[in-house]
Design an enzyme around this catalytic site. Structure first.
Site, short mmCIF file in Angstrom:
data_model
loop_
_atom_site.label_atom_id
_atom_site.label_comp_id
_atom_site.label_asym_id
_atom_site.label_seq_id
_atom_site.Cartn_x
_atom_site.Cartn_y
_atom_site.Cartn_z
N ARG A 90 31.89 35.30 41.79
CA ARG A 90 32.82 36.70 42.30
C ARG A 90 32.41 37.13 42.97
O ARG A 90 30.90 37.35 43.59
CB ARG A 90 33.26 37.33 40.38
CG ARG A 90 33.82 36.16 39.99
CD ARG A 90 33.75 36.99 38.13
NE ARG A 90 34.39 36.20 36.93
CZ ARG A 90 35.72 36.08 36.78
NH1 ARG A 90 36.49 36.88 37.47
NH2 ARG A 90 36.14 35.37 35.90
N ARG A 138 45.27 29.77 22.61
CA ARG A 138 44.14 29.84 23.12
C ARG A 138 43.18 31.11 23.65
O ARG A 138 43.77 32.05 23.39
CB ARG A 138 44.25 29.87 24.14
CG ARG A 138 43.55 29.80 25.75
CD ARG A 138 44.06 29.48 26.88
NE ARG A 138 43.00 29.58 28.28
CZ ARG A 138 43.08 30.84 28.66
NH1 ARG A 138 43.58 31.49 28.49
NH2 ARG A 138 42.44 31.08 29.71
#
Length: 480
Positions: A74, A33
């Site tokens: 965020r 990944r």
């Protein structure tokens, strides 16, 4: 017998160290990944090249999954990079107007500027994967006033989740669209889509991949509470080649107590719809700093295997951990032991359903026959890999060997549970193809003389979906 459950690992600084990548790939990694949340284009492409070069040198296949970052929901940063201590009962403000580097112990900026318009009084906001919990007390202009109900230390750019879900941020950002072009350049086998809330998000991603000339399959990461609604999750699953049970953000949004049942439900839904499923997040979290796992982590991995997951994933354990090779070996050993349990070999897949396609019928028939005559191996000649994935939805202890001369098909098959990719030229006279299959299985140490092999193939080469023949062979016969 070879391990059936696939191991997916995340690349990062730890795997860039000399010799580490070679050792962990050799320890049994099936798919790597690339996390677009970290690193540069050059770093991503160099890592993919290193994996491809190793696989070619070792005459094997390792899939590449490139993971889109998704929307940044965020907080911003604190002044001078400071960390603050929030205590229960403290008042704290999330301020969309505050400069992004001016956070202090009373307030902090937010990267997602629409947040004040999307929350209500009484909503619960979870920061840093739920470590800090805030309750919204009032909203004034672009300021969200909250009270701390679970305190802790807060630092720059930690994630924000809304308990119960409902934020409207688009799954695909401008950064994601640029990263899709990098995935195309890398010839990624899979692209993971973060935070999809409908099948439309998947359809848009597939369209962008097609425009970029990339045939990567889309893996949808299930991370939002609203994506779990029955018709929504079915739409997402059917539009994707597979899903990832991304337990971090999902657990924060729905509560950790609900995660086990949802994980089992998602694995079952994916498999029943002939899709891949990856189980991810904190599987061996303690091994970031420890050479051995906790027993709870061992149970977690084993339960995912018994539930039928195609792959189990390592994140920080290999990307930045101190013991990446140990983590891979541990994952391998746990999967092997779990697969010995009879539960892992029992299947009721599609027993009461009719089949739509001829190749699907052959795939199901081959698995039934193999399980009832004691076949050693099932070999399938495949153009697209579809027959192999249909076979892999049935739990069994019998290896499925996907044979093709299409490298892209074989690299995608690295993620199918129980399927082992194997290169074989199908451009042979049909009188010779059976012998070629047996010879290739012998070279790969899959069979010995006297073993029974079930072979599926199509009448015509270069035709996807054309599997229409099944043959039962005995290794060592003079004629096939």
């Amino acid at each position: 017998m070879p391990r059936r459950t696939k191991i997916l690992i995340t690349l990062g600084p730890a795997t860039d160290k000399e010799g580490v990548l070679t050792r962990i790939l050799g320890a049994g990694v099936n798919v790597v990944r690339i996390n677009f949340s970290h690193g540069s284009e050059e770093e991503h492409l160099n890592r993919v090249k290193a994996v491809r070069d190793w696989a070619q040198a070792n005459q094997t296949y390792v899939g590449v999954l490139m993971d889109l970052q998704g929307p940044k929901i965020r907080i911003a940063a604190f002044k001078d990079g400071m960390k603050i201590q929030l205590s229960n009962g403290d008042a704290f403000v999330l301020d969309a107007d505050l400069d992004e580097n001016s956070g202090n112990k009373h307030s902090v900026g937010i990267a997602y500027k629409k947040l004040p318009q999307e929350v209500q009084i009484g909503n619960v906001l979870l920061l840093d994967d739920g470590k800090i919990v805030l309750e919204v007390t009032s909203i004034k202009d672009n300021k969200i006033n909250t009270i701390v109900t679970q305190g802790g230390i807060l630092s720059d750019k930690k994630g924000i989740n809304l308990r119960g879900g409902g934020l409207s941020a688009n799954a695909l950002t401008e950064k994601d669209k640029k990263d899709i072009l990098i995935a195309a350049k890398a010839k990624a086998d899979y692209v993971a889509l973060s935070f999809p809330v409908s099948g439309d998000d998947v359809r848009e991603t597939k369209q962008l991949l097609e425009q970029a000339g990339c045939n990567a399959g889309v893996i949808s990461k299930i991370e939002r509470a609203e994506s779990l609604v029955e018709d929504v999750i079915l739409d997402i699953i059917k539009e994707s080649v597979g899903i990832m049970v991304a337990r971090g953000d999902l657990g924060v949004e729905i509560g950790d107590a609900q995660l086990p049942a949802q994980q089992k439900r998602l694995i079952k839904l994916a498999r029943s719809n002939n899709r891949i499923v990856i189980t991810a997040t904190q599987m061996l979290e303690s091994m970031i700093i420890s050479p051995t796992p906790t027993r709870a982590e061992v149970f977690d991995v084993a339960n995912a295997v018994l539930d039928g997951t195609d792959a189990v994933m390592l994140s920080a354990e290999t990307a930045v951990g101190d013991f990446p090779e140990n983590a891979v070996k541990t994952m391998h050993d746990v999967c092997i032991e779990a697969e010995k349990n009879p539960i892992a070999k029992i299947s009721h897949h599609r027993l009461d359903e009719t089949f739509t396609y001829i190749d699907e019928t052959i795939a199901m028939s081959a698995m039934y026959a193999a399980n009832h005559i004691g076949a050693r191996v099932i070999a399938t000649l495949t153009e697209s890999g579809k027959t192999a994935i249909w076979m892999s939805r049935i739990s069994s202890g019998i290896p499925i060997v996907a044979m093709s001369d299409k490298v892209s098909t074989l690299q995608k098959a690295t993620l199918y549970r129980g399927v082992h990719p194997c290169f074989l030229s199908t451009r042979k006279d049909w009188a010779e193809i059976n012998k070629a299959v047996i010879k290739r299985l012998q070279v790969g140490d899959f069979v010995d003389d006297g073993d029974t092999v079930i072979l599926t193939k199509g009448t015509y080469t270069d035709k996807s979906g054309g599997t229409n023949l099944m043959k039962i062979l005995t290794v060592g016969d003079l004629e096939y």
